[in-house]
Design a protein around this motif. Structure first.
Motif, PDB file in Angstrom:
ATOM      1  N   THR A  35      86.394  10.481 123.319  1.00 53.43           N
ATOM      2  CA  THR A  35      85.358  11.230 123.457  1.00 53.43           C
ATOM      3  C   THR A  35      84.914  11.607 124.701  1.00 53.43           C
ATOM      4  OG1 THR A  35      84.244  10.853 121.016  1.00 53.43           O
ATOM      5  CG2 THR A  35      82.864  11.503 122.786  1.00 53.43           C
ATOM      6  N   GLY A  36      84.393  12.649 125.333  1.00 50.63           N
ATOM      7  CA  GLY A  36      83.674  12.789 126.785  1.00 50.63           C
ATOM      8  C   GLY A  36      82.719  13.804 126.515  1.00 50.63           C
ATOM      9  N   ALA A  37      82.099  13.776 127.330  1.00 51.36           N
ATOM     10  CA  ALA A  37      80.638  14.751 127.645  1.00 51.36           C
ATOM     11  C   ALA A  37      81.405  16.318 128.073  1.00 51.36           C
ATOM     12  CB  ALA A  37      79.751  14.293 128.758  1.00 51.36           C
ATOM     13  N   THR A  38      80.410  17.063 127.366  1.00 57.32           N
ATOM     14  CA  THR A  38      80.553  18.485 127.271  1.00 57.32           C
ATOM     15  C   THR A  38      80.298  18.948 128.972  1.00 57.32           C
ATOM     16  OG1 THR A  38      80.059  18.732 125.248  1.00 57.32           O
ATOM     17  CG2 THR A  38      80.043  20.844 126.522  1.00 57.32           C
ATOM     18  N   PRO A  39      81.362  19.465 129.452  1.00 54.13           N
ATOM     19  CA  PRO A  39      81.189  19.783 131.141  1.00 54.13           C
ATOM     20  C   PRO A  39      79.568  20.598 131.283  1.00 54.13           C
ATOM     21  CG  PRO A  39      83.452  20.085 130.491  1.00 54.13           C
ATOM     22  CD  PRO A  39      82.785  19.801 129.271  1.00 54.13           C
ATOM     23  N   GLN A  40      79.088  20.397 132.377  1.00 48.08           N
ATOM     24  CA  GLN A  40      77.868  21.068 132.455  1.00 48.08           C
ATOM     25  C   GLN A  40      77.950  22.320 133.108  1.00 48.08           C
ATOM     26  OE1 GLN A  40      74.433  20.037 131.179  1.00 48.08           O
ATOM     27  NE2 GLN A  40      76.036  18.785 130.070  1.00 48.08           N
ATOM     28  N   SER A  41      79.118  22.398 133.829  1.00 48.94           N
ATOM     29  CA  SER A  41      79.412  23.661 134.641  1.00 48.94           C
ATOM     30  C   SER A  41      80.784  24.303 133.904  1.00 48.94           C
ATOM     31  CB  SER A  41      79.048  23.649 135.796  1.00 48.94           C
ATOM     32  OG  SER A  41      80.049  22.480 136.591  1.00 48.94           O
ATOM     33  N   GLY A  42      81.040  25.283 134.526  1.00 45.99           N
ATOM     34  CA  GLY A  42      82.473  25.893 134.178  1.00 45.99           C
ATOM     35  C   GLY A  42      83.570  25.276 134.988  1.00 45.99           C
ATOM     36  N   GLY A  43      84.604  25.839 134.471  1.00 45.50           N
ATOM     37  CA  GLY A  43      85.862  25.173 135.187  1.00 45.50           C
ATOM     38  C   GLY A  43      87.153  24.951 134.436  1.00 45.50           C
ATOM     39  N   VAL A  44      88.128  24.660 134.879  1.00 46.66           N
ATOM     40  CA  VAL A  44      89.250  24.507 134.508  1.00 46.66           C
ATOM     41  C   VAL A  44      89.495  22.836 133.837  1.00 46.66           C
ATOM     42  CG1 VAL A  44      92.149  24.055 134.453  1.00 46.66           C
ATOM     43  CG2 VAL A  44      90.844  26.051 135.663  1.00 46.66           C
ATOM     44  N   GLN A  45      89.696  22.598 132.310  1.00 44.54           N
ATOM     45  CA  GLN A  45      89.604  21.369 131.977  1.00 44.54           C
ATOM     46  C   GLN A  45      91.092  20.950 131.671  1.00 44.54           C
ATOM     47  OE1 GLN A  45      86.595  19.926 131.712  1.00 44.54           O
ATOM     48  NE2 GLN A  45      86.218  21.798 132.636  1.00 44.54           N
ATOM     49  N   THR A  46      91.665  19.926 131.993  1.00 42.05           N
ATOM     50  CA  THR A  46      92.997  19.424 131.761  1.00 42.05           C
ATOM     51  C   THR A  46      92.989  18.242 131.187  1.00 42.05           C
ATOM     52  OG1 THR A  46      93.592  20.781 133.915  1.00 42.05           O
ATOM     53  CG2 THR A  46      95.259  19.359 133.011  1.00 42.05           C
ATOM     54  N   PHE A  47      94.113  18.024 130.308  1.00 45.94           N
ATOM     55  CA  PHE A  47      94.321  16.992 129.466  1.00 45.94           C
ATOM     56  C   PHE A  47      95.705  16.761 129.215  1.00 45.94           C
ATOM     57  CE2 PHE A  47      90.895  19.343 127.818  1.00 45.94           C
ATOM     58  CZ  PHE A  47      89.732  18.273 128.021  1.00 45.94           C
ATOM     59  N   THR A  48      96.344  15.541 129.262  1.00 44.70           N
ATOM     60  CA  THR A  48      97.716  15.155 129.195  1.00 44.70           C
ATOM     61  C   THR A  48      98.182  14.278 128.065  1.00 44.70           C
ATOM     62  OG1 THR A  48      97.620  13.425 130.436  1.00 44.70           O
ATOM     63  CG2 THR A  48      98.004  15.392 131.482  1.00 44.70           C
ATOM     64  N   TRP A  49      99.235  14.607 127.537  1.00 48.73           N
ATOM     65  CA  TRP A  49      99.797  13.694 126.366  1.00 48.73           C
ATOM     66  C   TRP A  49     101.058  12.834 126.687  1.00 48.73           C
ATOM     67  CZ3 TRP A  49     103.471  15.047 121.711  1.00 48.73           C
ATOM     68  CH2 TRP A  49     103.487  13.939 121.009  1.00 48.73           C
ATOM     69  N   ASP A  50     101.026  11.720 126.784  1.00 46.29           N
ATOM     70  CA  ASP A  50     102.165  10.897 127.023  1.00 46.29           C
ATOM     71  C   ASP A  50     103.146  10.374 126.029  1.00 46.29           C
ATOM     72  OD1 ASP A  50     100.683   8.893 125.498  1.00 46.29           O
ATOM     73  OD2 ASP A  50     100.578   7.476 127.093  1.00 46.29           O
ATOM     74  N   PHE A  51     103.022  11.366 124.785  1.00 46.48           N
ATOM     75  CA  PHE A  51     103.978  11.171 123.609  1.00 46.48           C
ATOM     76  C   PHE A  51     103.905   9.746 122.962  1.00 46.48           C
ATOM     77  CE2 PHE A  51     105.949  14.655 125.870  1.00 46.48           C
ATOM     78  CZ  PHE A  51     106.219  15.385 125.247  1.00 46.48           C
ATOM     79  N   THR A  52     102.585   9.263 122.856  1.00 44.97           N
ATOM     80  CA  THR A  52     102.282   8.128 122.269  1.00 44.97           C
ATOM     81  C   THR A  52     101.293   8.474 121.164  1.00 44.97           C
ATOM     82  OG1 THR A  52     100.299   7.486 123.671  1.00 44.97           O
ATOM     83  CG2 THR A  52     102.607   6.783 124.036  1.00 44.97           C
ATOM     84  N   ASP A  53     101.136   7.597 120.024  1.00 43.93           N
ATOM     85  CA  ASP A  53     100.204   8.015 118.803  1.00 43.93           C
ATOM     86  C   ASP A  53      99.057   7.333 119.272  1.00 43.93           C
ATOM     87  OD1 ASP A  53     100.755   5.307 118.631  1.00 43.93           O
ATOM     88  OD2 ASP A  53     102.106   5.712 116.950  1.00 43.93           O
ATOM     89  N   GLU A  54      98.251   7.035 118.255  1.00 46.84           N
ATOM     90  CA  GLU A  54      96.786   6.400 118.432  1.00 46.84           C
ATOM     91  C   GLU A  54      96.798   5.011 118.902  1.00 46.84           C
ATOM     92  OE1 GLU A  54      93.238   8.167 115.753  1.00 46.84           O
ATOM     93  OE2 GLU A  54      94.929   7.811 114.638  1.00 46.84           O
TER      94      GLU A  54
END
Length: 198
Positions: free
Chosen positions: A115-134
């Motif tokens: 979980t993370g805070a909703t950004p307060q301003s606009g912009g590009v959001q980036t997320f990565t997956w390292d091919f692992t499970d939970e």
């Protein structure tokens, strides 16, 4: 003679274990990463600005959450009340992620980790997956889906989906989108959604 037999048995056992390790390493993904990005524009008013990013296997079974906004999982305390999870107070809050991830079965600690805070301003959001499970274990080779869900406003929800294989070469993944109820005023909350295998 007996010593030679013992040495032969030990060497055979070692060789078998090396082969087993080599074979098991072929079945999991080690080097690639998946990068997901989109342009986010914060919307005015309640009932908006919630999104989630997660991975499913080809059967549509949940693998891992990469990110979910904090209101969705933690809610908001009002008037001294104990906070309730946002998706309980507002069932239209990223409902596909809630159902697929089985959020109601997860502890606060498990949800807090993604979980993370909703950004307060606009912009590009980036997320990565390292091919692992939970649990942090490498997933087997196969076909997977990347999902990005955004609650534009109340029951107006959009889900982006991209399907890819662990055997695919690096490059862009084609995404499709499905909207439950179009909303012209809030349609630009999440745009330019991209997924890239590296």
């Amino acid at each position: 003679m007996r010593q030679k037999k013992i040495i032969s048995v030990v060497l055979s056992a070692m060789l078998l274990s090396v082969i087993a390790v080599a074979q098991s390493s072929k079945k999991t993904v080690k080097t690639s990463t998946l990068e997901v990005s989109f342009n986010y524009q914060r919307q005015a008013g309640p009932g908006s600005n919630q999104y989630a990013v997660w991975i499913e296997n080809e059967k549509g079974e949940f693998v891992k959450t990469l990110f979910v906004t904090s209101y969705t999982t933690k809610g908001r305390a009002r008037g001294g009340e104990e906070p309730k999870r946002g998706y309980i107070v507002r069932p239209a809050c990223v409902p596909t992620w809630v159902k697929t991830s089985k959020a109601e079965e997860k502890t606060d600690v498990q949800l807090d980790a993604v979980t993370g805070a909703t950004p307060q301003s606009g912009g590009v959001q980036t997320f990565t997956w390292d091919f692992t499970d939970e649990q942090g274990k490498a997933v087997p080779q196969g076909t997977y889906k990347i999902k990005v869900e955004a609650t534009l406003i109340f029951d107006s929800d959009i889900v982006y989906t991209g399907t890819f294989s662990t055997k695919d070469k690096p490059g862009n993944i084609t995404l499709t989108s499905e909207v439950t109820k179009p909303d012209e005023q809030h349609k630009d909350m999440v745009t330019d959604v991209k997924a890239l295998l590296r």
